[in-house]
Design an enzyme around this catalytic site. Structure first.
Site, mmCIF file in Angstrom:
data_model
loop_
_atom_site.group_PDB
_atom_site.id
_atom_site.type_symbol
_atom_site.label_atom_id
_atom_site.label_comp_id
_atom_site.label_asym_id
_atom_site.label_seq_id
_atom_site.Cartn_x
_atom_site.Cartn_y
_atom_site.Cartn_z
ATOM 1 N N HIS A 211 -30.487 -5.791 10.472
ATOM 2 C CA HIS A 211 -30.956 -5.902 9.060
ATOM 3 C C HIS A 211 -32.310 -5.940 9.050
ATOM 4 O O HIS A 211 -33.041 -6.348 8.053
ATOM 5 C CB HIS A 211 -30.501 -7.468 8.417
ATOM 6 C CG HIS A 211 -29.026 -7.794 8.809
ATOM 7 N ND1 HIS A 211 -27.904 -7.331 7.938
ATOM 8 C CD2 HIS A 211 -28.443 -8.296 9.704
ATOM 9 C CE1 HIS A 211 -26.972 -7.822 8.337
ATOM 10 N NE2 HIS A 211 -26.924 -8.305 9.515
ATOM 11 N N SER B 121 -55.083 13.436 7.331
ATOM 12 C CA SER B 121 -54.829 13.740 6.090
ATOM 13 C C SER B 121 -56.032 14.637 5.415
ATOM 14 O O SER B 121 -57.000 14.498 5.929
ATOM 15 C CB SER B 121 -54.911 12.346 5.229
ATOM 16 O OG SER B 121 -55.440 12.142 4.001
#
Ligand code: ARG
Length: 450
Positions: free
Chosen positions: A180, A302
């Site tokens: 989970h 970037s």
């Protein structure tokens, strides 16, 4: 008689063949009208471009067919020899770029026949005896799938081998195990990596069974009803390295698209596992996890933020399944057809080739990408917090005689029984656990898949 193999590519010849083909396709009937403008281009679609991936297989299938024709005396031994030489030359010219498969032709099949006719004159006109483009295209696609699936398989095995090697070196590198996305129990990098290795073995095993299915020749089924000739189908199958014949001609025709679908499904399982691995990597590379660093050989910057080191490659690995899933969908919706050949089937080529190429490109990247990973041992170990040993505590009490359910309740409050992450890992002794990885079993299985 014989022309130079390059003649088809001279400017003059290109113009000649262009007018020749547009108005006089392979299947042109005496006295028929010319095709309406735009119709030829629509019929051909991307075919001629896609057929570049299939061309050498089409040549191989044609050679096998000619061998069959020679065997039953439809062509003479010397004609057969001339055909084989011409086709070998065509293959070489195509591979060297001196023959280009382009819009002069309706498709690769037409290109082969036009080439043979130009090259061998009257003899060339015999090549298509007892064959239809329907079984021709099936045959070359079959050979393409067999060959390219073998490439996929090898790439899968290469990735598995690197995963196993890496795992061997990280048997003591601890990390939290998650369910989970919540911290669950201590785990090791080896167990995590071998998880993907073994899953990929399942996928390769599945590839093997698909390749076994594909190992069958449709050649000789012609348009889908056989021909009034004694074609030696088993021999031509063997000539192409295929061990079985697709007996029934309708069934052979109906396998077009379906076999492609089966291949793409098989590829999708590989990419499904790659997607899950890429997902984990992209999480573990965040500063929130900070477990794994990837070398600058496999990350990107970037254009605006100088601080960034982005996992674009990992994200594209994750996205590659979408291409194959899209291809599966495309063929699935295409196959709503009556039996026998329908031109709709032409549109199954693009998704097949696209899915195959995407899968190969993705798998090919894995070995080096895996080697560019650095595991941040301290951060991973520090993320293993004491409550993650609760199951170990409960099972320790079971060993001391308590029932599991009582021990489970007890361990929620017990602060006295301290178990370290190392002890937890050392005691994971049942087969497959961190202290008993089963590396030899995995290796033996892998050898059996090759
Ligand atoms: N390009 C066609 C295809 O991929 C070749 C077969 C054409 N057959 C026909 N009967 N028109 O299906």
């Amino acid at each position: 008689m014989p022309n130079n193999s390059n003649d088809l590519n001279t400017k003059q010849n290109k113009e000649h063949t262009k007018t020749h083909h547009k108005n006089d396709v392979l299947w042109a009937a005496e006295g028929a009208q010319k095709l309406a403008p735009g119709v030829m281009a629509y019929l051909a679609g991307e075919d001629v471009v896609l057929d570049q991936a299939l061309f050498v297989y089409d040549i191989q299938g044609t050679q096998a067919h000619l061998q069959g024709l020679a065997q039953i005396g439809i062509i003479s031994e010397s004609e057969y020899a001339a055909f084989i030489d011409a086709l070998d030359e065509l293959k070489t010219a195509f591979e060297q770029g001196t023959f280009s498969l382009d819009e002069r032709f309706e498709d690769g099949h037409s290109a082969i026949e036009f080439y043979l006719t130009q090259k061998l004159g009257e003899v060339g006109k015999k090549a298509h005896t007892g064959r239809s483009r329907n079984d021709q295209v099936l045959t070359c696609l079959r050979l393409y799938m067999q060959d390219q699936m073998a490439v996929v398989k090898q790439l899968g095995i290469d990735a598995i081998e690197v995963l196993i090697e890496l795992a061997e070196g990280h048997q003591d590198t601890m990390m939290p195990g998650y369910t989970h996305l919540q911290r669950a129990m201590p785990n090791t990098v080896a167990v995590w990596l071998l998880g993907f290795a073994e899953s990929l073995m399942d996928d390769v095993q599945h590839l093997n069974s698909v390749m076994h299915l594909l190992d069958a020749s449709p050649l000789g089924t012609a348009a889908g009803f056989g021909v009034p000739l004694q074609l030696p189908r088993a021999e031509t199958a063997a000539a192409m390295g295929l061990s079985r014949v697709q007996i029934n001609p309708v069934s052979a025709q109906n396998s077009r698209g379906k076999y492609e679908l089966i291949c793409l499904h098989a590829l999708s399982y590989l990419l499904l596992d790659v997607r899950r691995f890429a997902w984990d990597l992209s999480l573990f590379m965040t500063s929130e996890f900070d477990f794994i660093q990837m070398g600058s050989s496999h990350t990107t910057g970037s254009s605006i933020m100088p601080n960034k080191n982005n996992p674009d490659v990992v994200e594209l690995l994750r996205a590659s399944l979408s291409v194959v899933d899209g291809a599966v969908q495309q063929i699935q919706s295409l196959l709503s057809l009556p039996s026998g050949y329908q031109r709709d089937l032409q549109l199954s080529k693009e998704p097949l080739i696209k899915g195959m190429q995407k899968t190969q490109a993705t798998l090919a990247l894995l070995p080096e990408l895996l080697q560019a990973l650095t595991f941040k041992k301290d951060q991973m170990k520090d993320a293993i917090t004491s409550e993650m040993m609760a199951t170990d505590q409960a099972l320790e009490k079971v060993k001391q005689g308590q029932s599991f359910r009582d021990a489970y309740l007890d361990s929620k409050q017990d602060d006295e029984l301290i178990i370290t992450a190392e002890q937890s890992i050392d005691q994971r002794v049942s087969l497959g656990g961190a202290a008993n990885l089963g590396l030899n079993f995995l290796r033996v299985r892998l050898e059996g898949l090759v």
